[in-house]
Write a protein that holds these residues in place. Structure first.
Motif, PDB file in Angstrom:
ATOM      1  N   ILE A  56      38.588 -61.251 -22.996  1.00  0.00           N
ATOM      2  CA  ILE A  56      38.240 -60.167 -23.897  1.00  0.00           C
ATOM      3  C   ILE A  56      37.201 -59.293 -23.219  1.00  0.00           C
ATOM      4  O   ILE A  56      36.436 -59.746 -22.367  1.00  0.00           O
ATOM      5  CB  ILE A  56      37.707 -60.676 -25.258  1.00  0.00           C
ATOM      6  N   THR A  57      37.183 -58.029 -23.590  1.00  0.00           N
ATOM      7  CA  THR A  57      36.249 -57.094 -22.984  1.00  0.00           C
ATOM      8  C   THR A  57      34.862 -57.272 -23.612  1.00  0.00           C
ATOM      9  O   THR A  57      34.743 -57.818 -24.711  1.00  0.00           O
ATOM     10  CB  THR A  57      36.709 -55.652 -23.207  1.00  0.00           C
ATOM     11  N   PRO A  58      33.818 -56.776 -22.940  1.00  0.00           N
ATOM     12  CA  PRO A  58      32.482 -56.841 -23.532  1.00  0.00           C
ATOM     13  C   PRO A  58      32.399 -56.138 -24.882  1.00  0.00           C
ATOM     14  O   PRO A  58      31.704 -56.602 -25.794  1.00  0.00           O
ATOM     15  CB  PRO A  58      31.604 -56.137 -22.492  1.00  0.00           C
ATOM     16  N   GLU A  59      33.137 -55.037 -25.031  1.00  0.00           N
ATOM     17  CA  GLU A  59      33.127 -54.320 -26.308  1.00  0.00           C
ATOM     18  C   GLU A  59      33.764 -55.152 -27.411  1.00  0.00           C
ATOM     19  O   GLU A  59      33.268 -55.200 -28.540  1.00  0.00           O
ATOM     20  CB  GLU A  59      33.885 -52.980 -26.160  1.00  0.00           C
ATOM     21  N   GLU A  60      34.872 -55.826 -27.080  1.00  0.00           N
ATOM     22  CA  GLU A  60      35.525 -56.691 -28.071  1.00  0.00           C
ATOM     23  C   GLU A  60      34.627 -57.870 -28.440  1.00  0.00           C
ATOM     24  O   GLU A  60      34.560 -58.266 -29.611  1.00  0.00           O
ATOM     25  CB  GLU A  60      36.859 -57.200 -27.511  1.00  0.00           C
ATOM     26  N   ALA A  61      33.930 -58.409 -27.449  1.00  0.00           N
ATOM     27  CA  ALA A  61      33.034 -59.542 -27.704  1.00  0.00           C
ATOM     28  C   ALA A  61      31.927 -59.146 -28.672  1.00  0.00           C
ATOM     29  O   ALA A  61      31.553 -59.910 -29.561  1.00  0.00           O
ATOM     30  CB  ALA A  61      32.424 -60.041 -26.392  1.00  0.00           C
ATOM     31  N   ASP A  62      31.411 -57.934 -28.517  1.00  0.00           N
ATOM     32  CA  ASP A  62      30.306 -57.478 -29.363  1.00  0.00           C
ATOM     33  C   ASP A  62      30.747 -57.235 -30.799  1.00  0.00           C
ATOM     34  O   ASP A  62      29.924 -57.203 -31.708  1.00  0.00           O
ATOM     35  CB  ASP A  62      29.693 -56.202 -28.779  1.00  0.00           C
ATOM     36  N   HIS A  63      32.042 -57.041 -31.017  1.00  0.00           N
ATOM     37  CA  HIS A  63      32.550 -56.784 -32.370  1.00  0.00           C
ATOM     38  C   HIS A  63      33.082 -58.043 -33.050  1.00  0.00           C
ATOM     39  O   HIS A  63      33.573 -57.976 -34.175  1.00  0.00           O
ATOM     40  CB  HIS A  63      33.646 -55.713 -32.334  1.00  0.00           C
ATOM     41  N   GLN A  64      32.990 -59.186 -32.363  1.00  0.00           N
ATOM     42  CA  GLN A  64      33.442 -60.415 -32.993  1.00  0.00           C
ATOM     43  C   GLN A  64      32.446 -60.885 -34.043  1.00  0.00           C
ATOM     44  O   GLN A  64      31.253 -60.560 -33.986  1.00  0.00           O
ATOM     45  CB  GLN A  64      33.627 -61.509 -31.940  1.00  0.00           C
ATOM     46  N   LYS A  65      32.927 -61.679 -34.979  1.00  0.00           N
ATOM     47  CA  LYS A  65      32.059 -62.223 -36.020  1.00  0.00           C
ATOM     48  C   LYS A  65      31.097 -63.243 -35.408  1.00  0.00           C
ATOM     49  O   LYS A  65      31.492 -64.098 -34.630  1.00  0.00           O
ATOM     50  CB  LYS A  65      32.908 -62.904 -37.098  1.00  0.00           C
ATOM     51  N   VAL A  66      29.820 -63.126 -35.786  1.00  0.00           N
ATOM     52  CA  VAL A  66      28.812 -64.078 -35.306  1.00  0.00           C
ATOM     53  C   VAL A  66      28.866 -65.320 -36.192  1.00  0.00           C
ATOM     54  O   VAL A  66      28.670 -65.232 -37.407  1.00  0.00           O
ATOM     55  CB  VAL A  66      27.399 -63.468 -35.359  1.00  0.00           C
ATOM     56  N   PRO A  67      29.116 -66.506 -35.630  1.00  0.00           N
ATOM     57  CA  PRO A  67      29.197 -67.720 -36.447  1.00  0.00           C
ATOM     58  C   PRO A  67      27.833 -68.081 -37.036  1.00  0.00           C
ATOM     59  O   PRO A  67      26.792 -67.833 -36.421  1.00  0.00           O
ATOM     60  CB  PRO A  67      29.677 -68.788 -35.468  1.00  0.00           C
TER      61      PRO A  67
END
Length: 265
Positions: A134-145
């Motif tokens: 996944i790209t850094p941008e996609e990682a930043d938009h993932q839900k934080v557990p």
């Protein structure tokens, strides 16, 4: 203070600011120096944390691009670090100093082991993240557990109380629960550690002003600011194994010093 003592504190701050930006655990350099020079453990933690705030700002500035790429995740975790830092500073200021004398050696042992095993944590995190695709941008938009919020808060408490190696702890949990790049994780680590130290510093100013050694704060602040800016350049020229050996040795020295005082006191 004699000149050599001032120079030693300044060099400790320079080194701590440098390695905080790269590895974390800078307090395992400055804290043993202050204790060896005769300062009480709690006063050493207070003056050390305040001095390292300046280095945290310069380190955060150096990672500003990576921090922007992880802005959403950073802003979500920041309140947990802030509240945790407040709780840790409260515990440091209100628990008896005898408690710190017992707890600090245990925390130093934990910090030493974290420094020793940090390369394995980083290697594992890097291998894991390389499989995410996944790209850094996609990682930043993932839900934080939720577990990451809880662990960030607990690390904030630890950092507000003791400061040493909180960056290593953050890198460990981010490697597990955040799917961005190591550069993004490092930027988040630098900023969250700064927040904890800053919150703790404000608490010390308000409630422990008389325990602050301003000369020590100034020397560490100037040294750590320079170290924060030069961290990447200096740190990458040194062999990581050598850097870690010295950090561990300093931590062991602090451990022996504090245990001997505890036994003899």
């Amino acid at each position: 203070m004699e000149f050599w003592r001032e120079a030693l504190v300044f060099l400790g701050g320079l080194w701590a600011g440098t390695i905080n930006t790269i590895v974390g655990s800078g307090s395992l350099v400055t804290f043993p120096i202050l204790v060896a020079l005769g300062y009480s453990p709690v006063n050493s933690i207070i003056s050390n944390a305040m001095g390292l705030v300046a280095g945290g700002f310069s380190g955060a500035y150096g990672y500003r691009r990576e921090a922007v790429s992880a802005k959403r995740t950073l802003l979500r975790l920041l309140p947990a670090s802030l509240v945790g830092g407040l709780v840790g500073a409260f515990l440091l200021l209100h628990l008896p100093e005898t408690v710190f004398g017992i707890v600090a050696p245990i925390l130093i042992v934990i910090a030493i082991f974290l420094v020793i095993f940090q390369p394995r944590l980083s290697a594992w995190a890097k291998a894991r993240q390389s499989l995410e695709h996944i790209t850094p941008e996609e990682a930043d938009h993932q839900k934080v557990p939720m577990i990451l919020y809880v662990l960030t808060f607990l690390i904030g408490v630890y950092g507000g109380y003791f400061t040493a190696a909180q960056g290593v702890l953050l890198m460990g949990v981010l490697g597990i629960f955040f799917h961005g790049t190591l550069q993004q994780s490092n930027a988040i680590k630098v900023v969250l550690s700064l927040v904890v130290n800053l919150v703790a510093a404000v608490a010390y100013l308000l409630f422990a002003f008389d325990r602050i050694n301003w000369l020590v704060v100034l020397l560490i602040a100037v040294g750590s600011t320079i170290g924060g800016f030069l961290g990447a350049g200096i740190g990458r020229r040194m062999k990581p194994a050598v850097l870690r050996v010295v950090i561990v040795l300093l931590g062991v020295m602090a451990l022996i010093n504090m245990v001997s005082k505890l036994v003899n006191g």
